[in-house]
Structures are given as structure tokens and as C-alpha cells.
Design a protein around this motif. Structure first.
Motif, short mmCIF file in Angstrom:
data_model
loop_
_atom_site.label_atom_id
_atom_site.label_comp_id
_atom_site.label_asym_id
_atom_site.label_seq_id
_atom_site.Cartn_x
_atom_site.Cartn_y
_atom_site.Cartn_z
N PRO A 4 0.82 -1.22 0.00
CA PRO A 4 0.00 0.00 0.00
C PRO A 4 0.85 1.27 0.00
O PRO A 4 0.50 2.24 -0.69
N ASP A 5 1.95 1.29 0.74
CA ASP A 5 2.79 2.48 0.80
C ASP A 5 3.43 2.78 -0.56
O ASP A 5 3.49 3.93 -1.00
N ALA A 6 3.91 1.73 -1.22
CA ALA A 6 4.54 1.93 -2.52
C ALA A 6 3.53 2.39 -3.56
O ALA A 6 3.80 3.28 -4.38
N LEU A 7 2.35 1.78 -3.56
CA LEU A 7 1.30 2.19 -4.50
C LEU A 7 0.84 3.62 -4.24
O LEU A 7 0.57 4.38 -5.18
N ALA A 8 0.78 3.99 -2.96
CA ALA A 8 0.40 5.37 -2.62
C ALA A 8 1.46 6.35 -3.11
O ALA A 8 1.13 7.44 -3.60
N ARG A 9 2.74 5.97 -2.99
CA ARG A 9 3.82 6.82 -3.49
C ARG A 9 3.73 6.97 -5.01
O ARG A 9 3.91 8.07 -5.55
N ALA A 10 3.44 5.88 -5.71
CA ALA A 10 3.30 5.94 -7.16
C ALA A 10 2.15 6.86 -7.56
O ALA A 10 2.27 7.66 -8.50
N ALA A 11 1.03 6.74 -6.86
CA ALA A 11 -0.11 7.61 -7.16
C ALA A 11 0.24 9.07 -6.90
O ALA A 11 -0.20 9.98 -7.64
N GLN A 12 1.02 9.33 -5.86
CA GLN A 12 1.44 10.70 -5.55
C GLN A 12 2.32 11.25 -6.67
O GLN A 12 2.15 12.40 -7.11
N VAL A 13 3.28 10.45 -7.13
CA VAL A 13 4.16 10.88 -8.22
C VAL A 13 3.35 11.14 -9.48
O VAL A 13 3.57 12.13 -10.20
N ASP A 14 2.39 10.28 -9.75
CA ASP A 14 1.50 10.47 -10.90
C ASP A 14 0.78 11.82 -10.83
O ASP A 14 0.66 12.54 -11.82
N ALA A 15 0.34 12.19 -9.63
CA ALA A 15 -0.45 13.41 -9.47
C ALA A 15 0.37 14.68 -9.66
O ALA A 15 -0.18 15.71 -10.04
N ILE A 16 1.69 14.62 -9.41
CA ILE A 16 2.49 15.85 -9.45
C ILE A 16 3.39 15.94 -10.68
O ILE A 16 4.21 16.85 -10.79
N ASP B 32 3.70 15.71 -15.08
CA ASP B 32 3.02 15.75 -16.37
C ASP B 32 3.92 15.31 -17.52
O ASP B 32 3.43 14.93 -18.58
N THR B 33 5.23 15.42 -17.34
CA THR B 33 6.18 15.04 -18.38
C THR B 33 7.32 14.25 -17.75
O THR B 33 7.51 14.25 -16.53
N CYS B 34 8.11 13.61 -18.60
CA CYS B 34 9.26 12.85 -18.10
C CYS B 34 10.27 13.76 -17.40
O CYS B 34 10.94 13.34 -16.46
N ASP B 35 10.37 15.00 -17.86
CA ASP B 35 11.30 15.94 -17.21
C ASP B 35 10.93 16.17 -15.75
O ASP B 35 11.81 16.42 -14.91
N ASP B 36 9.64 16.11 -15.43
CA ASP B 36 9.20 16.34 -14.06
C ASP B 36 9.75 15.30 -13.09
O ASP B 36 9.85 15.55 -11.88
N LEU B 37 10.07 14.12 -13.60
CA LEU B 37 10.56 13.05 -12.73
C LEU B 37 11.94 13.35 -12.15
O LEU B 37 12.30 12.81 -11.10
N TYR B 38 12.69 14.24 -12.80
CA TYR B 38 14.00 14.59 -12.25
C TYR B 38 13.84 15.30 -10.91
O TYR B 38 14.64 15.08 -9.99
N ALA B 39 12.82 16.14 -10.78
CA ALA B 39 12.58 16.81 -9.51
C ALA B 39 12.14 15.81 -8.45
O ALA B 39 12.52 15.92 -7.27
N VAL B 40 11.35 14.83 -8.85
CA VAL B 40 10.89 13.80 -7.91
C VAL B 40 12.08 12.99 -7.37
O VAL B 40 12.14 12.65 -6.19
N ALA B 41 13.04 12.71 -8.24
CA ALA B 41 14.19 11.87 -7.86
C ALA B 41 15.34 12.67 -7.25
O ALA B 41 16.35 12.06 -6.85
N LYS B 42 15.21 13.98 -7.17
CA LYS B 42 16.30 14.81 -6.65
C LYS B 42 16.67 14.41 -5.23
O LYS B 42 15.82 14.21 -4.37
N GLY B 43 17.97 14.29 -4.99
CA GLY B 43 18.46 13.93 -3.66
C GLY B 43 18.49 12.44 -3.40
O GLY B 43 18.95 12.01 -2.34
N GLN B 44 18.00 11.62 -4.33
CA GLN B 44 18.02 10.17 -4.20
C GLN B 44 19.15 9.59 -5.05
O GLN B 44 19.68 10.27 -5.93
#
Length: 426
Positions: free
Chosen positions: A297-309, A311-323
Motif C-alpha cells: 500500500p505504501d509503494a502504490l500510494a507513493r506511485a499515485a502521488q508521483v503520478d499526481a504531481i 506531467d512530463t518525463c522531465d518532471d521526474l528529475y525533480a521527484v528523484a532529486k536527492g536520491q
């Protein structure tokens, strides 16, 4: 290896998948060979016996290779066919020597990046004797030689054949399909039960019944819609699915398709020809963001959160920042290079859309996939070859057409042999 009951998965995938189940497979018991009745016949084909030992060995081999069918039933069918093929080889004056068999074993093993010795050792850990592997390869080689000897001179490919094939593969004749899907994940502990359930689902012919199974068992985001997918051009489907889907009539379901830690089934709801040519894609750019926890449930909730914020593949760089850099991968691959489970998931997506029904690390990591874009094929420059084809592409297309025709002749011949044979099952 031509057969009327082929394994519907790539050998590379099957051989790589072999290593996981061997960790939990029962070890071979040499003393079983002396067990009462183990060498009694279970089938006789024109007087040639198939023993219980051979049946159990072949079934174990097919199970380790994750054959998408009941291993015992498939093993029985294959061994009956092996006897018919051996008889046909004698009738046609065909033999295979030890050098050919060894080369065949090497080719089979190499598709899993294994040597013959490594392959034999892995199979032995799972309870399969080297001779079983050898006979499996030998039967395929015998049939290849029989079909080449008997039908090779009758197979020819005309320019008209090439033109029709070019039109089909280029999208000049548009085809779109309406599918439903079920993808069921499994673990080493429940793999056998999941594959058995998948085989039951593959017998369904009702779209309503299939959708009910999707709502109950499927792990995809389409489960709430009963696994129903919208209309899509056949060229958008991954290469592994196209021939399977085009072989279905409305209501029919594919055989179970083994994936990485899951099994997939697809039902044809409808198929249409269109006047507009379908695009053919030469490259797909996508991003993969890895989330620990698998389908928790935690992983699926995280995926849904990433989906919500995003819109493009470039946006994923901000999501992964610091990891760690390894949590995000982005690249462009040809359709043939993409793993089947990822390709199936991507086929549903338009640019900017995501899915998260694929896992890695034995189900411990959830993979959020985002489609970045698709590149359409560019037509060859005039004069590259016959009608714009490069010479090697024309030769490859001709070989594919000839191979299909040879396989058709071989299948018909095998059916004839079977209909004329005296088969006694015990």
C-alpha cells in the motif's frame, strides 16, 4: 523447433527465468529410476513406447522453462509428436549426428547466456537428466531436417508475396484491435497456483466472464474497468503480442504469457481494418522510477502521488532529486529491445501518462513507467533496395515468409502422421 504445441515465450526469457525456480525445485532422486512402474509405457505410438519416466522428465523440464500450459499434458503431446517425428525421419532418410545435437544444445543454452555445462547443471538441480535435455533438442533437430528435406524445395517467395508483407508490416493496411487484459503477479511460493489459474482463464470465451476475472485477479490499473482497453492500432502493441493477438477471434483468449514475476492474458473483443495506415514506431522513449516496497500500500500510494504531481518525463528529475541516481532511468529503445512486461505496460500510454503495474527485484521494487514519446519509422531512401527496402531487409522478409510456409507444411504433415498413427494411451 517446429511443433504443433510450441512454447509461447522466448527461449532467452525462459532460460533466465529457470534460475529462480531451481532454488526451490525438488532435487532429482536417482533412486526413482528403480521405482516400480517408472519405465512402464504410458503411451504407445505405432508400437513405440513413451515411458512414465520420460513423461515425468519432460514435464519437469517444461515446468522449469515455465511453459504456459499444463506441463503433463504438454509433455504427453510433445512425446507423442517426438515418436511420430522419429518415424518420419526414418521414412525420409533423415539422421542427425552427435555434432549437430551438441551444436543444438549449445545454441539453446546460449540464448540464456549459459554454456551447455551450466545449462545441464541447472537442470540437474531441478531434477532433469542431461539425456532429457539432449532428447528434447534432438527431436527438434530431427523435425527441422525432415521438413527441410520434404518441403524445402516446394517453398518459394514471389515479389507479390513481398509486396503484401511490406504493406502489412509498414502499416499500409491499417488494423486496430479492442482487447481486454489480465496480468497476475506471482511469487516463487504461489507460482504454480497462479499459472494453473491463468490456464483456466485462457479457456474463457465470454467477455463478461473474462472481465469478472480481471476485476478479481488482475494487478493492472485497468482492473476496475474489467481489464478493458480502448481501441488501439496493432502497431502500438509490443512485438511479442502482435502475432498472438492477430491469431484470435473475438472472445478468444491468448495462452498465458510469462513475464518477469507475472503472467499475462489478453482477450480479443473486436478487430477492425481501417483505411488510414497505422504508424510504425522505430523507437520508444520512456522513464522508469523505482519505488521500494513492491505492490505494498505504501509503494502504490507513493506511485499515485508521483503520478499526481508530474506531467512530463522531465518532471521526474525533480521527484528523484536527492536520491541515488539508480532510482530513475530514462532512455530510448527500439520496440524489440524493451522487456515484454514493460512494453505491454507502455503500449497503453500516451506521452506524459504513467503506469505502475510492473515490479523488479522479485516483486520488492515497484516500477513507475512514464511514456516520454514514440518515434515513427522513416521510409528508406529510394534506391536502397527492391522498392525502397535495403537488400538485407528484403532477404530477411523473404526468409520470414518462407519460414512461415515451411512451418505450415510441417504442421499439416504432422497432423497427417498423427491421424494415420495407432496411438494407445494407458
Amino acid at each position: 523447433m517446429t511443433s504443433s504445441t510450441p512454447l509461447k515465450t522466448t527461449l532467452r526469457g525462459a532460460l533466465l527465468a529457470l534460475m529462480l525456480p531451481l532454488a526451490v525445485a525438488p532435487a532429482a532422486l536417482p533412486q526413482m529410476a528403480a521405482a516400480q512402474g517408472l519405465f512402464d509405457p504410458v503411451v504407445k505410438v505405432n508400437g513405440a513406447a513413451v515411458t512414465r519416466y520420460e513423461l515425468e522428465q519432460r514435464a519437469t523440464l517444461l515446468k522449469l522453462l515455465r511453459a504456459p500450459a499444463d506441463p503433463i499434458k504438454l509433455a504427453r503431446e510433445q512425446l507423442i509428436e517426438d515418436r511420430l517425428k522419429a518415424e518420419a525421419a526414418i521414412a525420409n532418410g533423415v539422421t542427425v549426428d552427435e555434432t549437430m545435437i551438441r551444436a543444438g544444445m549449445e545454441q539453446f543454452a546460449s540464448q540464456g547466456n549459459l554454456s551447455v555445462e551450466q545449462m545441464v547443471a541447472l537442470l540437474a538441480r531441478g531434477g532433469v537428466a542431461e539425456e532429457t535435455f539432449r532428447e528434447f533438442v534432438r527431436a527438434g533437430l530431427i523435425w527441422r531436417e525432415v521438413t527441410q528435406t520434404r518441403f524445402g524445395p516446394r517453398v518459394s517467395v514471389s515479389e507479390e508475396d513481398l509486396e503484401r508483407a511490406r504493406a502489412a508490416t509498414s502499416g499500409a493496411a491499417g488494423v486496430r484491435v479492442l482487447l481486454s487484459e489480465i496480468i497476475i503477479p506471482f511469487t516463487p511460493q504461489n507460482e504454480a497456483q497462479v499459472l494453473a489459474k491463468a490456464r483456466q482463464i485462457s479457456e474463457i470465451t465470454s467477455t463478461g466472464a473474462f472481465s469478472a476475472q480481471a476485476q478479481q485477479f488482475s494487478a493492472t490499473q485497468t482492473r476496475d474497468a474489467g481489464g478493458r482497453l480502448p481501441w488501439q492500432p496493432i502497431t502500438k502493441l509490443p512485438p511479442v503480442l502482435r502475432p498472438l493477438v492477430l491469431g484470435l477471434a473475438p472472445g478468444e483468449v491468448t495462452d498465458p504469457l510469462p513475464l518477469d514475476g507475472a503472467v499475462a492474458l489478453f482477450q480479443m473483443r473486436d478487430i477492425q481494418e481501417t483505411q488510414t495506415p497505422d504508424p510504425v514506431y522505430s523507437a520508444i522513449e520512456y522513464a522508469a522510477y523505482y519505488i521500494p516496497g513492491g505492490r505494498s500500500p505504501d509503494a502504490l500510494a507513493r506511485a499515485a502521488q508521483v503520478d499526481a504531481i508530474t506531467d512530463t518525463c522531465d518532471d521526474l528529475y525533480a521527484v528523484a532529486k536527492g536520491q541515488p541516481p539508480s532510482v530513475l532511468e530514462r532512455g530510448t529503445k527500439s520496440p524489440a529491445e524493451i522487456p515484454d512486461d514493460i512494453a505491454i505496460s507502455l503500449s497503453r500510454l500516451d506521452p506524459g501518462e504513467v503506469s505502475y503495474d510492473v515490479t523488479r527485484a522479485n516483486g520488492q521494487t515497484l516500477v513507475l513507467l512514464m511514456m516520454c514519446g514514440r518515434s515513427q519509422s522513416v521510409a528508406e531512401a529510394p534506391g536502397a533496395g527492391a522498392d525502397g527496402d535495403a537488400p538485407d531487409e528484403t532477404a530477411q522478409l523473404s526468409q520470414q515468409i518462407a519460414s512461415r510456409r515451411l512451418e505450415s507444411f510441417a504442421s499439416g504433415y504432422l497432423e497427417q502422421l498423427r491421424s494415420e498413427a495407432r496411438i494407445i494411451e494407458y
